[in-house]
Scaffold this motif. Sequence first.
Motif, mmCIF file in Angstrom:
data_model
loop_
_atom_site.group_PDB
_atom_site.id
_atom_site.type_symbol
_atom_site.label_atom_id
_atom_site.label_comp_id
_atom_site.label_asym_id
_atom_site.label_seq_id
_atom_site.Cartn_x
_atom_site.Cartn_y
_atom_site.Cartn_z
ATOM 1 N N GLU A 3 -7.533 33.654 87.395
ATOM 2 C CA GLU A 3 -8.454 32.868 88.193
ATOM 3 C C GLU A 3 -9.382 33.812 88.932
ATOM 4 O OE1 GLU A 3 -6.544 30.676 91.233
ATOM 5 O OE2 GLU A 3 -5.461 32.375 92.069
ATOM 6 N N VAL A 4 -10.573 33.345 89.223
ATOM 7 C CA VAL A 4 -11.546 34.134 89.970
ATOM 8 C C VAL A 4 -11.558 33.628 91.395
ATOM 9 C CG1 VAL A 4 -13.948 34.826 90.152
ATOM 10 C CG2 VAL A 4 -12.934 34.443 87.903
ATOM 11 N N ARG A 5 -11.414 34.549 92.325
ATOM 12 C CA ARG A 5 -11.450 34.140 93.730
ATOM 13 C C ARG A 5 -11.966 35.303 94.556
ATOM 14 N NH1 ARG A 5 -7.793 36.792 96.598
ATOM 15 N NH2 ARG A 5 -5.889 37.583 95.627
ATOM 16 N N PRO A 6 -12.583 35.052 95.682
ATOM 17 C CA PRO A 6 -12.964 36.140 96.582
ATOM 18 C C PRO A 6 -11.762 36.602 97.385
ATOM 19 C CG PRO A 6 -13.639 34.051 97.512
ATOM 20 C CD PRO A 6 -13.044 33.737 96.158
ATOM 21 N N THR A 7 -11.744 37.862 97.762
ATOM 22 C CA THR A 7 -10.697 38.349 98.644
ATOM 23 C C THR A 7 -10.965 37.840 100.049
ATOM 24 O OG1 THR A 7 -11.964 40.347 99.091
ATOM 25 C CG2 THR A 7 -10.409 40.424 97.272
ATOM 26 N N VAL A 43 -10.879 38.817 89.847
ATOM 27 C CA VAL A 43 -10.044 38.140 88.864
ATOM 28 C C VAL A 43 -8.617 38.553 89.162
ATOM 29 C CG1 VAL A 43 -9.476 37.906 86.428
ATOM 30 C CG2 VAL A 43 -11.860 38.102 87.122
ATOM 31 N N THR A 44 -7.747 37.596 89.359
ATOM 32 C CA THR A 44 -6.368 37.906 89.735
ATOM 33 C C THR A 44 -5.394 37.204 88.815
ATOM 34 O OG1 THR A 44 -4.750 37.793 91.534
ATOM 35 C CG2 THR A 44 -6.351 36.004 91.409
ATOM 36 N N ALA A 45 -4.313 37.873 88.500
ATOM 37 C CA ALA A 45 -3.270 37.267 87.681
ATOM 38 C C ALA A 45 -2.551 36.197 88.498
ATOM 39 C CB ALA A 45 -2.287 38.337 87.212
ATOM 40 N N ILE A 46 -2.482 34.982 87.953
ATOM 41 C CA ILE A 46 -1.815 33.896 88.676
ATOM 42 C C ILE A 46 -0.333 34.205 88.833
ATOM 43 C CG2 ILE A 46 -1.205 31.448 88.579
ATOM 44 C CD1 ILE A 46 -3.822 30.936 87.158
ATOM 45 N N VAL A 47 0.288 34.664 87.734
ATOM 46 C CA VAL A 47 1.688 35.107 87.790
ATOM 47 C C VAL A 47 1.677 36.619 87.654
ATOM 48 C CG1 VAL A 47 3.984 34.948 86.773
ATOM 49 C CG2 VAL A 47 2.467 32.949 86.744
ATOM 50 N N LYS A 48 2.086 37.304 88.695
ATOM 51 C CA LYS A 48 2.038 38.753 88.696
ATOM 52 C C LYS A 48 2.972 39.331 87.640
ATOM 53 C CE LYS A 48 -0.909 39.178 92.099
ATOM 54 N NZ LYS A 48 -1.408 37.792 92.083
ATOM 55 N N TYR A 49 2.613 40.511 87.171
ATOM 56 C CA TYR A 49 3.389 41.201 86.135
ATOM 57 C C TYR A 49 4.828 41.415 86.578
ATOM 58 C CZ TYR A 49 4.066 44.578 82.315
ATOM 59 O OH TYR A 49 4.491 45.233 81.195
ATOM 60 N N ILE A 60 -8.743 42.537 89.541
ATOM 61 C CA ILE A 60 -9.931 43.279 89.121
ATOM 62 C C ILE A 60 -11.054 42.831 90.048
ATOM 63 C CG2 ILE A 60 -11.640 43.733 87.335
ATOM 64 C CD1 ILE A 60 -8.375 42.477 86.132
ATOM 65 N N SER A 61 -11.559 43.742 90.870
ATOM 66 C CA SER A 61 -12.671 43.428 91.768
ATOM 67 C C SER A 61 -13.991 43.658 91.045
ATOM 68 C CB SER A 61 -12.610 44.290 93.030
ATOM 69 O OG SER A 61 -11.555 43.879 93.864
ATOM 70 N N MET A 62 -14.982 42.841 91.359
ATOM 71 C CA MET A 62 -16.285 42.903 90.692
ATOM 72 C C MET A 62 -17.383 43.026 91.730
ATOM 73 S SD MET A 62 -15.534 39.913 87.833
ATOM 74 C CE MET A 62 -15.023 38.714 89.073
ATOM 75 N N TYR A 63 -18.141 44.129 91.662
ATOM 76 C CA TYR A 63 -19.178 44.423 92.645
ATOM 77 C C TYR A 63 -20.549 44.440 91.984
ATOM 78 C CZ TYR A 63 -15.271 46.018 95.555
ATOM 79 O OH TYR A 63 -14.111 46.092 96.276
ATOM 80 N N PRO A 123 -20.044 38.518 84.627
ATOM 81 C CA PRO A 123 -19.196 37.957 83.557
ATOM 82 C C PRO A 123 -17.749 38.385 83.770
ATOM 83 C CG PRO A 123 -21.164 39.017 82.651
ATOM 84 C CD PRO A 123 -21.099 39.398 84.093
ATOM 85 N N THR A 124 -16.826 37.544 83.364
ATOM 86 C CA THR A 124 -15.410 37.857 83.584
ATOM 87 C C THR A 124 -14.717 38.437 82.356
ATOM 88 O OG1 THR A 124 -14.804 35.569 83.050
ATOM 89 C CG2 THR A 124 -15.170 36.105 85.381
ATOM 90 N N TRP A 125 -15.406 38.482 81.191
ATOM 91 C CA TRP A 125 -14.731 39.029 80.014
ATOM 92 C C TRP A 125 -14.302 40.487 80.181
ATOM 93 C CZ3 TRP A 125 -16.833 43.301 77.864
ATOM 94 C CH2 TRP A 125 -18.205 43.535 77.988
ATOM 95 N N PRO A 126 -15.014 41.346 80.967
ATOM 96 C CA PRO A 126 -14.504 42.701 81.137
ATOM 97 C C PRO A 126 -13.112 42.753 81.772
ATOM 98 C CG PRO A 126 -16.821 42.629 81.743
ATOM 99 C CD PRO A 126 -16.365 41.214 81.578
ATOM 100 N N ALA A 127 -12.788 41.758 82.573
ATOM 101 C CA ALA A 127 -11.457 41.737 83.184
ATOM 102 C C ALA A 127 -10.379 41.612 82.115
ATOM 103 C CB ALA A 127 -11.358 40.590 84.196
#
Length: 470
Positions: A3-7, A43-49, A60-63, A123-127
Motif C-alpha cells: 500500500e502507498v501511504r505517507p509517513t 510503499v509499505t509491506a502490509i504484512v512485514k517480512y 520504500i520512500s519516494m522523493y 510511479p510505484t512499479w520501481p518499488a
Amino acid sequence: MDEVRPTSGAQAHGLVPLFPPGLQAIYGECRRLYPEQANPLQVTAIVKYWLGGPDPLDYISMYRNTGCPAQDIQEHWHYVSFGLSDLYGDNRVHEFTGPDGPSGFGFELTFRLKREVGETAPPTWPAELMQGLARYVFQSENTFCSGDHVSWHNPLDNSESRIQHMLLTEDPQMQPVQTPFGTVSFLQIVGVCTEELQAAQQWNGQGILELMRGVRVAGGPWLITDMRRGETIFDIDPHLQQERVDQGIETEGSNLSGVSAKCVWDDLSRPPEDEEDSRSICIGSQPRRLSDKDTEQIRETLRKGLEFNSKAALPPINGQKQNHERPQSRKDSLESESSAAIVPHELVRTRQLESVHLKFNQESGTLLPLCLRGRLLHGRHFTYKSIHGDTAITFVSTGVEGAFATEEHPYAAHGPWLQVKKKSPKKPVFLVLFSVWFYSAVWIFYLVYSFAFSLFRLNYQRSTVGQKRS
C-alpha cells in the motif's frame, strides 16, 4: 500486497521515542537531502517480512528530486529502500552483530527515475522491482557491490522498453551512514539496455557506468533511468564500442570473475565406477555438497577476480585461512542451499581427467569469449557456479597460482569442482567439448562445439546439431 501511504510527520521528525535506530539513521540521511519533504509517499509491506509476509523491504520512500540545472541533471523521482540493513537490532530479521561491521546486508537500494512532463506522483512499479531484488538477496544471501550487473531479461516496468537489465553503483548523493547496528551504504539501480549489459560483462560495469555518465539521455552524472530511452550509448556514439569498450577489453580485460549459471560437466575419460568417484555428485542417497574449504576457495576465486592485482592467485587448497569479515551465520554467495551432509574436504580426492565435456545454457555459453578474451588472456581466472547444486567450473591461466589443475594435467576435479587450465604456448593444443543449449517452449536445440585453445586463439567448429522435444 503493498500500500502507498505517507509517513507520519512525528515519525519523520524522529519525535517517537521508540523509533527504531536503524530506520532513524536512514531517515536522517534522507532528511539531509530532502529537508522540505519530511512526509514522503511510501510503499509499505502490509504484512512485514518478519511476520511471514513475502516482501523483505518494510518500506520504500519516494522523493521528488528537482535535479541540478547547472550540471544538466534532470528532475526525477528518487526511491530509497528500508530493510536490507538492520532496522531494529532485535534479531527479528537480521542477526545483530554489533556496530563495527555491516548492518544486515550492509546496504540499501536506491533508484532514480526520470520524471515525465505533467507527472504529479511517482510511479510505484520501481518499488516492486526493488522488492524483487531484495527477495533475491534474502533467498540467495548474495550481496551486491558497485559495478555488479543484474540480467533481468524483461522491461523493468513491464512495458515495451529497451531498458531490460540493471547495473549497480554508489548513489551520487546519499552518503554511508553509521547506525548502532553497523554501517549502511546506498547502492543505486541503473536501468540499461541489453547491449550495455553485454558490454559491462565483457569489460566491466564501472567502465560502462562511466560512459553512461557522459551521455545525458543515458543517465547523465547521476545516472537517472529513462524508461523511454530508445537508443543505447553505442547508438548515440558509435565510437564508444571500439575506442573505449574493445580497447578496454584488450588492455585491461574483464573484471567479471564468475557467474551463476546453468552448467554441468562430464568426465569423458571413463564412466563413474563407484560412489567414491569424485565426479559422482552423490554419496549414498544424498547429493554431494562442496566442503567449507572448497566453498571458501571458490568464493575467494570470484572475489580476487574483481581485484586488479599484478599476479592472480587462488588461495591454497589446504589453507586454514577463513573469512571472518562477515558474521558466521551469514552464508556467503557460493554456499549451497542444500541440507545434505558436507563431504569432508580431506576425504575428497583431486582427480586428473583426460578429457571433459562442458555443458552450458545459451546465456552462459555466450560468456565463453569473455572468459577467454577478457580473463585468461590477461592471466586471470573465470568461474561458472551452477545454480542447481554445487557444480562449479573454473578456467585458469598459467599466471594463476594455487590451482589444482596443472599444465601436465589441465583437467582436474575436486569433488564437483572442475578446473580447466590453459596450457602454455609451448605445450600441445588441448581440446574441450562444449554443448550450448537453446531452450524454447516446445523444442530444445543444442549445438556441440570443439574448442581448440592455442596461444589464446579460439577456433571452433560445429560438430553436431540436434533437436529434442522438451
